[in-house]
Write an enzyme that holds these catalytic residues in place. Structure first.
Site, PDB file in Angstrom:
ATOM      1  N   CYS A 160     -14.950   8.245  24.275  1.00 11.93           N
ATOM      2  CA  CYS A 160     -14.536   9.579  23.855  1.00 11.93           C
ATOM      3  C   CYS A 160     -14.908  10.674  24.851  1.00 11.93           C
ATOM      4  O   CYS A 160     -14.320  11.752  24.832  1.00 11.93           O
ATOM      5  CB  CYS A 160     -15.132   9.901  22.493  1.00 11.93           C
ATOM      6  SG  CYS A 160     -14.520   8.849  21.149  1.00 11.93           S
ATOM      7  N   ASN A 161     -15.903  10.428  25.691  1.00 11.87           N
ATOM      8  CA  ASN A 161     -16.284  11.449  26.671  1.00 11.87           C
ATOM      9  C   ASN A 161     -15.392  11.430  27.903  1.00 11.87           C
ATOM     10  O   ASN A 161     -15.452  12.330  28.747  1.00 11.87           O
ATOM     11  CB  ASN A 161     -17.731  11.265  27.119  1.00 11.87           C
ATOM     12  CG  ASN A 161     -18.021   9.857  27.623  1.00 11.87           C
ATOM     13  OD1 ASN A 161     -18.382   9.001  26.821  1.00 11.87           O
ATOM     14  ND2 ASN A 161     -17.865   9.593  28.917  1.00 11.87           N
TER      15      ASN A 161
END
Length: 382
Positions: A160-161
């Site tokens: 997700c980063n």
């Protein structure tokens, strides 16, 4: 390490707020667009489709602060029962969905920026929901008819980063090639990355994620040089001033993909303590980002945080001293799409632009969180 841009004379950032030796990037975000799969479902509809009756699992779904998600569900038999999908089928699904959503996001992004497909000189694609060789960047170049000399890179498996990791790479390329167009694409087919069992661990993951893609076009001001034909003549998008990263090594296994022997599939693990771990480290990484430009949190007008989940958003908001209004787009994206993994923050950015409230000189912070455990941030200025 924090890097902060050296803005041209037309920018309004105060020179006293720039740290010497940190003047590296000058790329601007010229356009953004998002895309999703064809159908959305409420959480209750999904519970009924998958015939989930366990009250604990149903509670996880119905108390997630998510109203709808866009998903590509498995096929069903004549009686409506969901059929299992093997890992190979999921990889094929990822490829199909990613190419479709990715191409639509890129084309709309370019149209919004007034840029032609032939003007793309660099393509960076990030995904975590499938593995392909050749990667999505090569497949998109072929399917979209991009020039074969387009430089490209695939960022796979960062989670997700990864949107900000990829944005930093694209911004660096754009800065090194003033006037040329770099495109960064986040594309996540979360429908192609799941297992179904009776555990609450799996229930949390299956209640959270949705399909989505988001693309941005970046161009660095050529500073009077002759820009290639077709590139934008007005450099009025927000400038990317810098990035910071923070790896929480003590929580390196808190979010991870691993092989599930019983299911013969990859399975995503999400530690229930993730929101508190991320929240506890949010202040130091954001303050490090801002200190490099001589700024404080009160100087930031716009906060665009990854829609990681209700508890994650609340932990970040409380630890940074933000208001609910500050994270309205973050919570709105979670409500309407679920967690879109690497592209979530760009869905929020798109909504901010649609509000037309950002004005010249205002600062914004982009923030993503994911496996590592990692917090990524970026500082932008309109």
């Amino acid at each position: 390490m924090t890097t902060v841009a050296n803005p041209p004379s037309t920018d309004v950032i105060e020179p006293s707020k720039i740290t010497p030796g940190q003047l590296l990037t000058s790329a601007r975000i010229m356009g953004v667009a998002t895309a999703v799969t064809g159908s959305s479902y409420t959480q209750r509809e999904l519970l009924d489709i998958f015939e989930i009756s366990d009250p604990k699992v149903r509670s996880v779904f119905l108390n997630s602060a998510i109203e709808r998600r866009y998903l590509s569900l498995p096929p069903r038999d004549e009686e409506g029962t969901v059929l299992p999908e093997a890992q190979g089928e999921l990889l094929d699904k990822h490829k199909e969905l990613a190419l479709d959503m990715g191409a639509r996001a890129i084309r709309t992004c370019l149209a919004n920026a007034g840029i032609d497909v032939d003007d793309i000189a660099y393509l960076c694609v990030t995904t975590t929901t499938g593995f392909l060789t050749p990667g999505l960047s090569a497949l998109l170049i072929r399917s979209m008819g991009l020039l074969p000399q387009t430089s490209r890179v695939d960022v796979v498996g960062m989670g997700c980063n990864a949107g900000l990791n990829a944005l930093q790479a694209a911004a660096g390329w754009a800065t090194a090639h003033p006037g040329q167009v770099a495109v960064m694409l986040c594309v996540e087919a979360c429908s192609a990355a799941y297992v179904i069992d009776s555990t609450l661990r799996t229930a949390v993951v299956n209640s959270l994620f949705g399909d989505g893609a988001a693309a941005v076009a970046l161009v660095a001001d050529p500073s009077g040089s002759s820009a290639p034909c077709g590139t934008p003549t007005r450099f009025d998008g927000p400038r990317i001033l810098g990035f910071t990263s923070h790896l929480i090594t003590d929580a390196i296994d808190a979010m991870r993909y691993e092989w599930d022997d019983a299911q013969n599939k990859f399975s995503f693990y999400l530690d229930p303590h993730v929101p508190y771990v991320v929240g506890a480290h949010a202040e130091q990484v954001v303050d490090r980002l801002l200190s490099g430009a001589g700024l404080r949190r009160s100087d930031i007008s716009h906060w665009l945080v990854h829609s990681g989940g209700k508890k994650v958003i609340d932990a970040v908001r409380i630890n940074l001293g933000l208001t609910r209004h500050d994270v309205r787009h973050t919570t709105g994206v979670l409500r309407d799409y679920g967690n879109l993994s690497s592209g979530s923050f760009l869905f929020s950015y798109e909504r901010l632009l649609q509000e037309e409230v950002a004005t010249t000189g205002e600062y914004g912070v982009l923030m993503t969180m994911g496996p590592g455990s990692t917090i990524e941030t970026a500082l932008i200025q309109w």
